[in-house]
Design a protein around this motif. Structure first.
Motif, PDB file in Angstrom:
ATOM      1  N   GLY A  40      -5.388   0.037  15.032  1.00 14.25           N
ATOM      2  CA  GLY A  40      -6.678   0.304  14.403  1.00 14.25           C
ATOM      3  C   GLY A  40      -6.880  -0.424  13.081  1.00 14.25           C
ATOM      4  N   ILE A  41      -5.800  -0.913  12.451  1.00 17.41           N
ATOM      5  CA  ILE A  41      -5.898  -1.655  11.187  1.00 17.41           C
ATOM      6  C   ILE A  41      -6.018  -3.151  11.505  1.00 17.41           C
ATOM      7  CG2 ILE A  41      -4.738  -2.244   9.007  1.00 17.41           C
ATOM      8  CD1 ILE A  41      -5.054   0.676   8.952  1.00 17.41           C
ATOM      9  N   ILE A  42      -7.001  -3.798  10.868  1.00 22.35           N
ATOM     10  CA  ILE A  42      -7.033  -5.267  10.938  1.00 22.35           C
ATOM     11  C   ILE A  42      -6.426  -5.777   9.643  1.00 22.35           C
ATOM     12  CG2 ILE A  42      -8.479  -7.328  11.103  1.00 22.35           C
ATOM     13  CD1 ILE A  42     -10.507  -5.615  12.642  1.00 22.35           C
ATOM     14  N   PHE A  43      -5.207  -6.257   9.725  1.00 21.13           N
ATOM     15  CA  PHE A  43      -4.473  -6.681   8.532  1.00 21.13           C
ATOM     16  C   PHE A  43      -4.923  -8.069   8.112  1.00 21.13           C
ATOM     17  CE2 PHE A  43      -0.881  -8.200   6.054  1.00 21.13           C
ATOM     18  CZ  PHE A  43      -0.586  -7.095   5.279  1.00 21.13           C
ATOM     19  N   LYS A  44      -5.277  -8.208   6.851  1.00 19.30           N
ATOM     20  CA  LYS A  44      -5.683  -9.506   6.304  1.00 19.30           C
ATOM     21  C   LYS A  44      -4.429 -10.230   5.814  1.00 19.30           C
ATOM     22  CE  LYS A  44     -10.122  -8.942   6.807  1.00 19.30           C
ATOM     23  NZ  LYS A  44     -10.824  -9.741   7.812  1.00 19.30           N
ATOM     24  N   ASP A  45      -3.993 -11.211   6.555  1.00 19.69           N
ATOM     25  CA  ASP A  45      -2.750 -11.934   6.248  1.00 19.69           C
ATOM     26  C   ASP A  45      -3.060 -13.107   5.327  1.00 19.69           C
ATOM     27  OD1 ASP A  45      -0.292 -13.146   6.243  1.00 19.69           O
ATOM     28  OD2 ASP A  45      -0.433 -13.884   8.309  1.00 19.69           O
ATOM     29  N   ALA A  86       3.714  -5.559  -3.709  1.00 17.18           N
ATOM     30  CA  ALA A  86       4.508  -6.727  -4.027  1.00 17.18           C
ATOM     31  C   ALA A  86       3.617  -7.976  -4.094  1.00 17.18           C
ATOM     32  CB  ALA A  86       5.564  -6.946  -2.945  1.00 17.18           C
ATOM     33  N   ARG A  87       2.589  -8.031  -3.237  1.00 16.98           N
ATOM     34  CA  ARG A  87       1.801  -9.274  -3.228  1.00 16.98           C
ATOM     35  C   ARG A  87       1.026  -9.475  -4.516  1.00 16.98           C
ATOM     36  NH1 ARG A  87      -0.815  -7.839   2.110  1.00 16.98           N
ATOM     37  NH2 ARG A  87       0.275  -5.943   1.549  1.00 16.98           N
ATOM     38  N   GLY A  88       0.729  -8.364  -5.219  1.00 16.74           N
ATOM     39  CA  GLY A  88       0.031  -8.484  -6.498  1.00 16.74           C
ATOM     40  C   GLY A  88       0.809  -9.299  -7.510  1.00 16.74           C
ATOM     41  N   VAL A 147      -4.466  -7.237 -11.284  1.00 16.65           N
ATOM     42  CA  VAL A 147      -4.765  -8.118 -10.148  1.00 16.65           C
ATOM     43  C   VAL A 147      -4.025  -7.651  -8.902  1.00 16.65           C
ATOM     44  CG1 VAL A 147      -4.711 -10.504  -9.335  1.00 16.65           C
ATOM     45  CG2 VAL A 147      -5.023 -10.052 -11.743  1.00 16.65           C
ATOM     46  N   ASP A 148      -4.725  -7.678  -7.773  1.00 15.45           N
ATOM     47  CA  ASP A 148      -4.063  -7.406  -6.499  1.00 15.45           C
ATOM     48  C   ASP A 148      -4.703  -8.258  -5.414  1.00 15.45           C
ATOM     49  OD1 ASP A 148      -2.152  -6.309  -4.848  1.00 15.45           O
ATOM     50  OD2 ASP A 148      -2.994  -4.293  -4.839  1.00 15.45           O
ATOM     51  N   ASP A 149      -4.061  -8.302  -4.255  1.00  9.66           N
ATOM     52  CA  ASP A 149      -4.588  -9.155  -3.187  1.00  9.66           C
ATOM     53  C   ASP A 149      -5.795  -8.524  -2.494  1.00  9.66           C
ATOM     54  OD1 ASP A 149      -2.944  -7.215  -1.988  1.00  9.66           O
ATOM     55  OD2 ASP A 149      -2.306  -8.542  -0.367  1.00  9.66           O
ATOM     56  N   VAL A 150      -5.675  -7.239  -2.120  1.00 10.17           N
ATOM     57  CA  VAL A 150      -6.717  -6.607  -1.303  1.00 10.17           C
ATOM     58  C   VAL A 150      -7.159  -5.289  -1.943  1.00 10.17           C
ATOM     59  CG1 VAL A 150      -7.250  -5.626   0.967  1.00 10.17           C
ATOM     60  CG2 VAL A 150      -5.691  -7.575   0.810  1.00 10.17           C
ATOM     61  N   LEU A 151      -8.473  -5.108  -2.111  1.00  8.03           N
ATOM     62  CA  LEU A 151      -9.008  -3.781  -2.441  1.00  8.03           C
ATOM     63  C   LEU A 151      -9.459  -3.153  -1.123  1.00  8.03           C
ATOM     64  CD1 LEU A 151      -9.961  -1.492  -4.285  1.00  8.03           C
ATOM     65  CD2 LEU A 151     -12.058  -2.792  -4.722  1.00  8.03           C
ATOM     66  N   ALA A 152      -8.713  -2.139  -0.676  1.00  8.09           N
ATOM     67  CA  ALA A 152      -9.056  -1.446   0.572  1.00  8.09           C
ATOM     68  C   ALA A 152      -9.653  -0.088   0.196  1.00  8.09           C
ATOM     69  CB  ALA A 152      -7.828  -1.364   1.470  1.00  8.09           C
ATOM     70  N   THR A 153      -8.891   0.994   0.340  1.00  7.45           N
ATOM     71  CA  THR A 153      -9.437   2.314  -0.029  1.00  7.45           C
ATOM     72  C   THR A 153      -9.473   2.508  -1.542  1.00  7.45           C
ATOM     73  OG1 THR A 153      -7.281   3.406  -0.070  1.00  7.45           O
ATOM     74  CG2 THR A 153      -8.429   3.314   2.059  1.00  7.45           C
ATOM     75  N   GLY A 154      -8.719   1.703  -2.270  1.00  5.24           N
ATOM     76  CA  GLY A 154      -8.696   1.826  -3.730  1.00  5.24           C
ATOM     77  C   GLY A 154      -7.643   2.794  -4.243  1.00  5.24           C
ATOM     78  N   GLY A 155      -6.913   3.460  -3.336  1.00  7.55           N
ATOM     79  CA  GLY A 155      -5.926   4.455  -3.759  1.00  7.55           C
ATOM     80  C   GLY A 155      -4.850   3.885  -4.672  1.00  7.55           C
ATOM     81  N   THR A 156      -4.341   2.731  -4.310  1.00 13.31           N
ATOM     82  CA  THR A 156      -3.254   2.126  -5.087  1.00 13.31           C
ATOM     83  C   THR A 156      -3.740   1.721  -6.479  1.00 13.31           C
ATOM     84  OG1 THR A 156      -2.418   1.230  -3.013  1.00 13.31           O
ATOM     85  CG2 THR A 156      -1.493   0.322  -5.032  1.00 13.31           C
ATOM     86  N   LEU A 157      -4.905   1.109  -6.515  1.00 10.97           N
ATOM     87  CA  LEU A 157      -5.413   0.644  -7.818  1.00 10.97           C
ATOM     88  C   LEU A 157      -5.891   1.803  -8.677  1.00 10.97           C
ATOM     89  CD1 LEU A 157      -5.708  -1.990  -9.420  1.00 10.97           C
ATOM     90  CD2 LEU A 157      -4.729  -2.150  -7.160  1.00 10.97           C
ATOM     91  N   GLU A 172     -12.028  -7.987  -1.002  1.00  6.90           N
ATOM     92  CA  GLU A 172     -12.433  -6.580  -1.024  1.00  6.90           C
ATOM     93  C   GLU A 172     -13.008  -6.215   0.343  1.00  6.90           C
ATOM     94  OE1 GLU A 172     -14.938  -5.738  -4.357  1.00  6.90           O
ATOM     95  OE2 GLU A 172     -15.533  -3.753  -3.612  1.00  6.90           O
ATOM     96  N   LEU A 173     -12.534  -5.105   0.885  1.00  5.79           N
ATOM     97  CA  LEU A 173     -13.073  -4.601   2.152  1.00  5.79           C
ATOM     98  C   LEU A 173     -14.200  -3.633   1.774  1.00  5.79           C
ATOM     99  CD1 LEU A 173      -9.645  -4.019   3.999  1.00  5.79           C
ATOM    100  CD2 LEU A 173     -10.992  -6.118   3.774  1.00  5.79           C
ATOM    101  N   ASP A 174     -15.411  -4.175   1.667  1.00  3.06           N
ATOM    102  CA  ASP A 174     -16.529  -3.434   1.057  1.00  3.06           C
ATOM    103  C   ASP A 174     -16.786  -2.086   1.726  1.00  3.06           C
ATOM    104  OD1 ASP A 174     -16.808  -5.661  -0.526  1.00  3.06           O
ATOM    105  OD2 ASP A 174     -18.620  -6.408   0.454  1.00  3.06           O
TER     106      ASP A 174
HETATM  107  P1  AMP Z   1      -5.597   0.574  -0.842  1.00  3.47           P
HETATM  108  O1  AMP Z   1      -4.791   1.505  -1.704  1.00  3.47           O
HETATM  109  O2  AMP Z   1      -6.082   1.253   0.401  1.00  3.47           O
HETATM  110  O3  AMP Z   1      -6.728  -0.077  -1.608  1.00  3.47           O
HETATM  111  O4  AMP Z   1      -4.629  -0.579  -0.327  1.00  3.47           O
HETATM  112  C1  AMP Z   1      -3.344  -0.721  -0.861  1.00  3.47           C
HETATM  113  C2  AMP Z   1      -2.703  -2.023  -0.565  1.00  3.47           C
HETATM  114  O5  AMP Z   1      -2.492  -2.158   0.809  1.00  3.47           O
HETATM  115  C3  AMP Z   1      -3.497  -3.229  -0.995  1.00  3.47           C
HETATM  116  O6  AMP Z   1      -3.079  -3.641  -2.259  1.00  3.47           O
HETATM  117  C4  AMP Z   1      -3.129  -4.262   0.040  1.00  3.47           C
HETATM  118  O7  AMP Z   1      -2.025  -5.018  -0.417  1.00  3.47           O
HETATM  119  C5  AMP Z   1      -2.743  -3.462   1.237  1.00  3.47           C
HETATM  120  N1  AMP Z   1      -3.798  -3.417   2.259  1.00  3.47           N
HETATM  121  C6  AMP Z   1      -4.609  -2.382   2.551  1.00  3.47           C
HETATM  122  N2  AMP Z   1      -5.405  -2.663   3.595  1.00  3.47           N
HETATM  123  C7  AMP Z   1      -5.088  -3.927   3.969  1.00  3.47           C
HETATM  124  C8  AMP Z   1      -5.557  -4.809   5.001  1.00  3.47           C
HETATM  125  N3  AMP Z   1      -6.526  -4.465   5.874  1.00  3.47           N
HETATM  126  N4  AMP Z   1      -5.002  -6.033   5.067  1.00  3.47           N
HETATM  127  C9  AMP Z   1      -4.024  -6.409   4.213  1.00  3.47           C
HETATM  128  N5  AMP Z   1      -3.540  -5.628   3.253  1.00  3.47           N
HETATM  129  C10 AMP Z   1      -4.056  -4.395   3.116  1.00  3.47           C
END
Ligand code: AMP
Length: 172
Positions: free
Chosen positions: A18-23, A58-60, A118-128, A151-153
């Protein structure tokens, strides 16, 4: 930015269904694309007196350290528990299943500093959101901006970031 978008690879059902991972590894492995990414962020922040760029494991780290070098700033690591050797501040946050914790060294930042996160992906925002909370709870610094490669809007992660300035190079 369309050229950057075109070399980010979609991996369906990774790390779970169900997750589309952005590589981003094709972007990191392409010298021109990686340079364009960092140069764009450097041009955005040059001359603002940025003292430190914070990266999240780690990617950040890849983006934070490279941008910091380009700006002549320091770089600071926010890490998973048990990785940092000196005294730390910690912040736990909820995941879909369970919790996770982030740590930062107690002397990583000084009062009055201007920082970027700085981070690679803003998804749900939980980590940031946890990273912002960790920093704002313990340090009197100015968070000038939070920058993402993408950013996954549709996940509305920026709504969790306390109204702080957020900028993403690419939107999905
Ligand atoms: P989040 O806390 O949901 O914003 O996402 C936490 C971390 O998970 C991000 O910093 C990304 O490195 C990674 N991540 C979340 N969703 C994806 C995705 N669809 N593709 C690649 N990396 C993701």
């Amino acid at each position: 930015m369309d050229s950057l978008k075109s070399i980010i690879r979609d991996i369906p059902d990774f790390p779970k269904e169900g997750i589309i991972f952005k590589d981003i590894t094709p972007l990191l492995g392409n010298g021109a694309a990686f340079k364009q990414t960092i140069d764009t962020l450097r041009d955005r922040h040059q001359g603002k007196g940025i003292d430190a760029v914070v990266g999240v494991e780690a990617r950040g780290f890849i983006f934070a350290a490279t941008l910091a070098y380009a700006l002549g700033a320091g770089t600071v690591m926010v890490r998973k528990p048990g990785k940092l050797p000196y005294k730390t501040h910690q912040k736990s946050y909820a995941l879909e299943y369970g919790t996770d914790t982030l740590e930062i060294h107690q002397d990583a930042l000084q009062s009055g500093q201007k920082i970027l996160i700085v981070d690679d992906v803003l998804a749900t925002g939980g980590t940031l959101a946890a990273t912002v909370d960790l920093i704002q709870s313990h340090f009197k610094v100015e968070i000038v901006e939070i920058d993402f490669l993408m950013e996954l809007d549709f996940l509305k992660g920026r709504e969790k970031l306390n109204g702080l300035p957020v900028h993403s190079l690419i939107h999905y």
